[in-house]
Design a protein around this motif. Structure first.
Motif, short mmCIF file in Angstrom:
data_model
loop_
_atom_site.label_atom_id
_atom_site.label_comp_id
_atom_site.label_asym_id
_atom_site.label_seq_id
_atom_site.Cartn_x
_atom_site.Cartn_y
_atom_site.Cartn_z
N ARG A 145 0.84 -1.21 0.00
CA ARG A 145 0.00 0.00 0.00
C ARG A 145 0.87 1.25 0.00
O ARG A 145 1.83 1.34 0.78
N GLN A 153 0.90 0.24 7.92
CA GLN A 153 1.39 0.33 9.31
C GLN A 153 2.90 0.08 9.38
O GLN A 153 3.60 0.69 10.19
N SER A 154 3.40 -0.82 8.55
CA SER A 154 4.84 -1.10 8.58
C SER A 154 5.63 0.14 8.17
O SER A 154 6.70 0.43 8.73
N PRO A 206 5.52 -6.02 6.14
CA PRO A 206 4.17 -6.51 6.43
C PRO A 206 4.08 -8.01 6.25
O PRO A 206 4.83 -8.58 5.44
N MET A 207 3.21 -8.66 7.04
CA MET A 207 2.95 -10.09 6.77
C MET A 207 1.78 -10.17 5.80
O MET A 207 0.69 -9.69 6.08
N TYR A 208 2.04 -10.75 4.64
CA TYR A 208 0.98 -11.00 3.67
C TYR A 208 0.96 -12.50 3.39
O TYR A 208 1.98 -13.07 2.97
N ASN A 209 -0.18 -13.12 3.64
CA ASN A 209 -0.34 -14.55 3.34
C ASN A 209 0.82 -15.38 3.90
O ASN A 209 1.43 -16.18 3.20
N PHE A 210 1.11 -15.10 5.16
CA PHE A 210 2.11 -15.83 5.95
C PHE A 210 3.55 -15.63 5.51
O PHE A 210 4.45 -16.30 6.00
N GLY A 268 -1.77 -8.65 10.83
CA GLY A 268 -3.17 -8.57 11.22
C GLY A 268 -3.48 -9.47 12.40
O GLY A 268 -4.27 -9.14 13.27
N GLY A 269 -2.84 -10.63 12.43
CA GLY A 269 -3.06 -11.59 13.51
C GLY A 269 -1.86 -11.67 14.44
O GLY A 269 -0.99 -10.79 14.40
N TYR A 275 1.12 -14.20 15.58
CA TYR A 275 1.81 -15.47 15.24
C TYR A 275 3.19 -15.61 15.85
O TYR A 275 3.82 -16.66 15.71
C1 FMN Z 1 -3.00 -9.37 1.01
C2 FMN Z 1 -2.93 -9.42 2.49
C3 FMN Z 1 -2.57 -10.60 3.11
C4 FMN Z 1 -2.48 -10.65 4.50
N1 FMN Z 1 -2.09 -11.81 5.10
C5 FMN Z 1 -1.92 -11.84 6.45
C6 FMN Z 1 -1.43 -13.01 7.09
O1 FMN Z 1 -1.12 -14.02 6.49
N2 FMN Z 1 -1.29 -12.98 8.45
C7 FMN Z 1 -1.60 -11.86 9.18
O2 FMN Z 1 -1.42 -11.88 10.39
N3 FMN Z 1 -2.05 -10.74 8.59
C8 FMN Z 1 -2.23 -10.71 7.25
N4 FMN Z 1 -2.66 -9.56 6.64
C9 FMN Z 1 -2.88 -8.36 7.45
C10 FMN Z 1 -1.63 -7.49 7.41
O3 FMN Z 1 -0.52 -8.17 7.95
C11 FMN Z 1 -1.87 -6.18 8.14
O4 FMN Z 1 -2.88 -5.47 7.44
C12 FMN Z 1 -0.62 -5.33 8.23
O5 FMN Z 1 -0.99 -4.05 8.72
C13 FMN Z 1 0.04 -5.22 6.88
O6 FMN Z 1 1.11 -4.31 6.93
P1 FMN Z 1 0.98 -2.90 6.17
O7 FMN Z 1 -0.09 -2.13 6.93
O8 FMN Z 1 2.32 -2.29 6.32
O9 FMN Z 1 0.59 -3.16 4.76
C14 FMN Z 1 -2.78 -9.49 5.26
C15 FMN Z 1 -3.16 -8.31 4.62
C16 FMN Z 1 -3.22 -8.27 3.25
C17 FMN Z 1 -3.60 -6.98 2.58
#
Ligand code: FMN
Length: 198
Positions: free
Chosen positions: A12, A17-18, A95-99, A142-143, A145
């Motif tokens: 984004r 947030q990161s 950021p964590m995306y899809n683990f 988001g979660g 872990y």
């Molecule tokens: C495409 C996508 C995949 C995500 N997958 C995970 C995940 O696997 N585990 C988790 O804890 N959060 C997941 N999240 C939530 C993000 O980790 C959370 O929104 C975090 O703020 C992302 O960092 P950012 O704000 O810097 O983008 C996901 C969010 C997005 C948009």
């Protein structure tokens, strides 16, 4: 003089947030390293192409045999490596995306992992050639872990960075950001507490 390389890897461009937290960490490190130079690499704004025939062809063709296109690709990779090597402190917003890590960060790693430049194999096994760095990872999730088998991000980052020689890695977590407003504000407060003592 200290050089801080800040790598933003959120998908984004706004509201990540990161990115927010990694900006705060860089400011904190500037306070503790007065006069530090800050270099920012924004992988969302300046995306790197995924590995493909063209990129791998450039990496694996001997320098003197590269076409002009391959020379440009290799030079781009080597400029990223020079930027990394010039840094004393590296801060990564992850950021964590899809683990896993974002595809932006994975692709950046693909561009800086170069045999004979950032690592090499010896009779004793692999040797990282990016030494003497302090690395901070700010991981936004988001979660929750951390410390569980589902945190595939932390061991991956330690392995990859260690392979290149970056073994002094500290993690700052903001976990539970999508678990309601209370959990989100606790996550940010916890991360800010860690940033304050970084
Ligand atoms: C495409 C996508 C995949 C995500 N997958 C995970 C995940 O696997 N585990 C988790 O804890 N959060 C997941 N999240 C939530 C993000 O980790 C959370 O929104 C975090 O703020 C992302 O960092 P950012 O704000 O810097 O983008 C996901 C969010 C997005 C948009």
């Amino acid at each position: 003089m200290t050089t801080i390389l800040q790598i933003n890897s959120a998908a984004r461009s706004q509201g990540a947030q990161s990115t927010l937290l990694v900006n705060e960490l860089t400011e904190r490190l500037q306070q503790s390293n007065p006069g530090a130079t800050v270099v920012k690499r924004n992988l969302q704004a300046e995306p790197l192409p995924h590995l493909d025939d063209a990129v791998l062809g450039a990496f694996f063709t001997p320098a003197e045999q590269r076409t002009p296109e391959q020379q440009a690709i290799a030079a781009r990779s080597e400029a990223l490596i020079a930027e990394l090597q010039a840094a004393d402190i590296i801060v990564i917003g992850a950021p964590m995306y899809n683990f896993g890590v974002s595809s932006q960060l994975k692709t950046y790693f693909d561009w800086i992992a170069r045999a004979g430049i950032t690592f090499r194999y010896t009779a004793n096994g692999p040797e990282g050639l990016v030494a003497g760095k302090k690395v901070f990872i700010v991981s936004a999730r988001g979660g929750k872990y951390q410390g569980t088998p589902h945190d595939s991000q932390t061991p991956y980052l330690k392995s990859f960075l260690g392979f290149l020689g970056m073994t002094d890695v500290s993690f700052i977590y903001a976990e539970g950001l999508n678990m309601g407003p209370e959990a989100a504000s606790a996550a940010l407060a916890g991360a800010r507490e860690a940033i304050a003592t970084a």
